[in-house]
Design an enzyme around this catalytic site. Structure first.
Site, PDB file in Angstrom:
ATOM      1  CG  HIS A 179     -11.357 -22.736  52.852  1.00  0.00           C
ATOM      2  ND1 HIS A 179     -10.757 -21.983  51.863  1.00  0.00           N
ATOM      3  CD2 HIS A 179     -11.678 -23.775  52.394  1.00  0.00           C
ATOM      4  CE1 HIS A 179     -10.486 -22.775  50.899  1.00  0.00           C
ATOM      5  NE2 HIS A 179     -11.079 -23.877  51.037  1.00  0.00           N
ATOM      6  CG  ASN A 206     -12.168 -14.548  51.668  1.00  0.00           C
ATOM      7  OD1 ASN A 206     -11.246 -15.144  51.329  1.00  0.00           O
ATOM      8  ND2 ASN A 206     -12.663 -13.092  51.410  1.00  0.00           N
ATOM      9  CG  ASN A 264      -6.912 -12.063  40.362  1.00  0.00           C
ATOM     10  OD1 ASN A 264      -5.811 -11.252  40.668  1.00  0.00           O
ATOM     11  ND2 ASN A 264      -7.113 -13.011  40.990  1.00  0.00           N
ATOM     12  N   PRO A 265      -6.707  -8.425  39.948  1.00  0.00           N
ATOM     13  CG  PRO A 265      -5.543  -7.371  41.726  1.00  0.00           C
ATOM     14  CD  PRO A 265      -6.570  -8.558  41.356  1.00  0.00           C
ATOM     15  CG  ASP A 272     -13.027 -11.970  55.927  1.00  0.00           C
ATOM     16  OD1 ASP A 272     -14.270 -11.928  55.402  1.00  0.00           O
ATOM     17  OD2 ASP A 272     -12.128 -11.688  55.137  1.00  0.00           O
TER      18      ASP A 272
HETATM   19  P1  OAD Z   1      -4.801 -16.423  47.734  1.00  0.00           P
HETATM   20  O1  OAD Z   1      -3.902 -15.666  48.370  1.00  0.00           O
HETATM   21  O2  OAD Z   1      -4.345 -17.543  47.154  1.00  0.00           O
HETATM   22  O3  OAD Z   1      -5.068 -15.300  46.364  1.00  0.00           O
HETATM   23  C1  OAD Z   1      -5.708 -14.115  46.373  1.00  0.00           C
HETATM   24  C2  OAD Z   1      -5.793 -13.641  44.868  1.00  0.00           C
HETATM   25  O4  OAD Z   1      -6.486 -12.227  45.248  1.00  0.00           O
HETATM   26  C3  OAD Z   1      -4.837 -13.585  44.038  1.00  0.00           C
HETATM   27  O5  OAD Z   1      -5.007 -14.043  42.839  1.00  0.00           O
HETATM   28  C4  OAD Z   1      -4.667 -11.837  43.920  1.00  0.00           C
HETATM   29  O6  OAD Z   1      -3.986 -11.615  42.740  1.00  0.00           O
HETATM   30  C5  OAD Z   1      -5.914 -11.577  43.938  1.00  0.00           C
HETATM   31  N1  OAD Z   1      -6.121 -10.080  44.703  1.00  0.00           N
HETATM   32  C6  OAD Z   1      -5.250  -9.279  45.322  1.00  0.00           C
HETATM   33  N2  OAD Z   1      -5.665  -8.014  45.508  1.00  0.00           N
HETATM   34  C7  OAD Z   1      -6.823  -8.249  44.951  1.00  0.00           C
HETATM   35  C8  OAD Z   1      -7.823  -7.006  44.844  1.00  0.00           C
HETATM   36  N3  OAD Z   1      -7.659  -5.805  45.390  1.00  0.00           N
HETATM   37  N4  OAD Z   1      -9.083  -7.289  44.540  1.00  0.00           N
HETATM   38  C9  OAD Z   1      -9.190  -8.582  43.705  1.00  0.00           C
HETATM   39  N5  OAD Z   1      -8.428  -9.361  43.922  1.00  0.00           N
HETATM   40  C10 OAD Z   1      -7.130  -9.188  44.341  1.00  0.00           C
HETATM   41  O7  OAD Z   1      -6.084 -16.363  48.243  1.00  0.00           O
HETATM   42  P2  OAD Z   1      -7.415 -17.448  47.987  1.00  0.00           P
HETATM   43  O8  OAD Z   1      -7.681 -17.850  46.736  1.00  0.00           O
HETATM   44  O9  OAD Z   1      -8.688 -17.277  48.790  1.00  0.00           O
HETATM   45  O10 OAD Z   1      -7.387 -21.504  53.015  1.00  0.00           O
HETATM   46  O11 OAD Z   1      -6.738 -18.784  48.716  1.00  0.00           O
HETATM   47  C11 OAD Z   1      -7.428 -20.067  48.907  1.00  0.00           C
HETATM   48  C12 OAD Z   1      -7.122 -20.518  50.429  1.00  0.00           C
HETATM   49  O12 OAD Z   1      -5.940 -20.889  50.462  1.00  0.00           O
HETATM   50  C13 OAD Z   1      -7.739 -19.522  51.457  1.00  0.00           C
HETATM   51  O13 OAD Z   1      -9.067 -19.747  51.767  1.00  0.00           O
HETATM   52  C14 OAD Z   1      -6.749 -20.074  52.647  1.00  0.00           C
HETATM   53  C15 OAD Z   1      -5.684 -20.493  51.828  1.00  0.00           C
HETATM   54  O14 OAD Z   1      -4.729 -21.415  52.615  1.00  0.00           O
HETATM   55  C16 OAD Z   1      -7.881 -21.627  54.145  1.00  0.00           C
HETATM   56  O15 OAD Z   1      -7.821 -20.751  55.156  1.00  0.00           O
HETATM   57  C17 OAD Z   1      -8.468 -22.881  54.554  1.00  0.00           C
END
Ligand code: OAD
Length: 252
Positions: free
Chosen positions: A121, A104, A221-222, A106
């Site tokens: 990242h 993240n 993860n949900p 943030d």
């Molecule tokens: P994603 O948006 O790809 O995935 C988010 C995940 O969080 C999904 O699997 C959802 O099911 C899950 N999710 C949603 N709500 C949730 C909750 N309340 N509790 C737990 N899990 C939940 O985000 P990332 O995997 O972080 O890159 O994405 C990886 C990278 O892709 C990011 O760092 C960003 C993006 O492009 C950069 O900024 C370089």
């Protein structure tokens, strides 16, 4: 609702000698930060990463890209860490060794009290010069978050455009943070992977590395996460519900 968490999973976390916590956008979702790939609500459902998250896009249209990240930086000021961030900080305080790795951009882990966060990242809060890489500190954004084109500031050293301090598609991850993350994944006894789709490499390799090195790996993860190893578990539910339970209730 109290999900059924196997005792072996509770023990693996609470008795870990070295716990790695690996987070993605899902850990901040309950704070009100948009994830990237959730089908209807994710940023990449609304915006095109090729227009916003590459060096080429910035060179083509610096104002559009800078304005989009400034909007996200302003949104960040409006949100607070949630119970999952705080439970992670609690695990860092009570366990012998915890390495916190996040994808993240943030600062919600830090605001929840976590320290030594490995930001694979980059960060919305660490802009630097596109040309000479000199850091360019910025005042907190004034006013309401607005999505609009904004000319990026100029570097005080070389006059180049200032760019967001995040890793864009096609760019290398910060070398030291990545090396520390891989080393931790290969030497931990338990890894907790929270709120990530596991689609972006090389960060996505981290849970597999830990599994291969013999650690217990737990996904929160949900959505169900496919498990491939004997000591790998998928706990289905939001981070705000599951992580405080893994951290031994909510006591702080
Ligand atoms: P994603 O948006 O790809 O995935 C988010 C995940 O969080 C999904 O699997 C959802 O099911 C899950 N999710 C949603 N709500 C949730 C909750 N309340 N509790 C737990 N899990 C939940 O985000 P990332 O995997 O972080 O890159 O994405 C990886 C990278 O892709 C990011 O760092 C960003 C993006 O492009 C950069 O900024 C370089």
């Amino acid at each position: 609702m109290h999900p059924d968490i196997p005792q072996s999973v509770m023990d693996a976390v609470q008795q870990a000698r070295h716990l790695v916590i690996f987070t993605g956008a899902g850990v901040s979702a309950e704070s009100g930060v948009q994830t990237f790939r959730d089908a209807l609500t994710g940023l990449w459902a609304e915006f095109d990463p090729a227009q916003l998250a590459t060096a080429d896009a910035f060179m083509r249209d610096p104002a559009q890209v800078w304005g989009w990240y400034e909007w996200r930086r302003a949104l960040l000021l409006k949100v607070q860490p949630n119970v999952a961030h705080r439970a992670i900080a609690r695990l860092q305080r009570v366990l012998p060794k915890v390495t916190l790795i996040t994808q993240n951009v943030d600062d919600l882990h830090e605001r929840a009290g976590s320290s030594a966060v490995l930001h694979l990242h980059g960060s919305l809060l660490a802009p630097r010069c596109f040309d000479c890489a000199r850091p360019h500190p910025l005042a907190p954004p004034a006013g309401e978050p607005v999505q609009q084109a904004v000319q990026p500031p100029r570097c005080s050293s070389c006059g180049g455009h200032v760019r967001p301090g995040v890793v864009w598609f096609g760019e290398e991850l910060p070398e030291r943070a990545l090396a520390a993350a891989f080393a931790a994944a290969q030497s931990c006894d338990c890894l907790l992977s929270i709120g990530t789709s596991g689609l972006v490499h090389p960060a996505a390799l981290i849970p597999t590395m830990a599994s291969r090195a013999g650690a217990t790996v737990i996904h929160v993860n949900p959505d169900p996460v496919p498990v491939r190893h004997a000591a790998e578990y998928s706990l289905q539910g939001p981070a705000g519900l599951i992580v405080p339970l893994l951290a031994g209730g909510w006591l702080d």
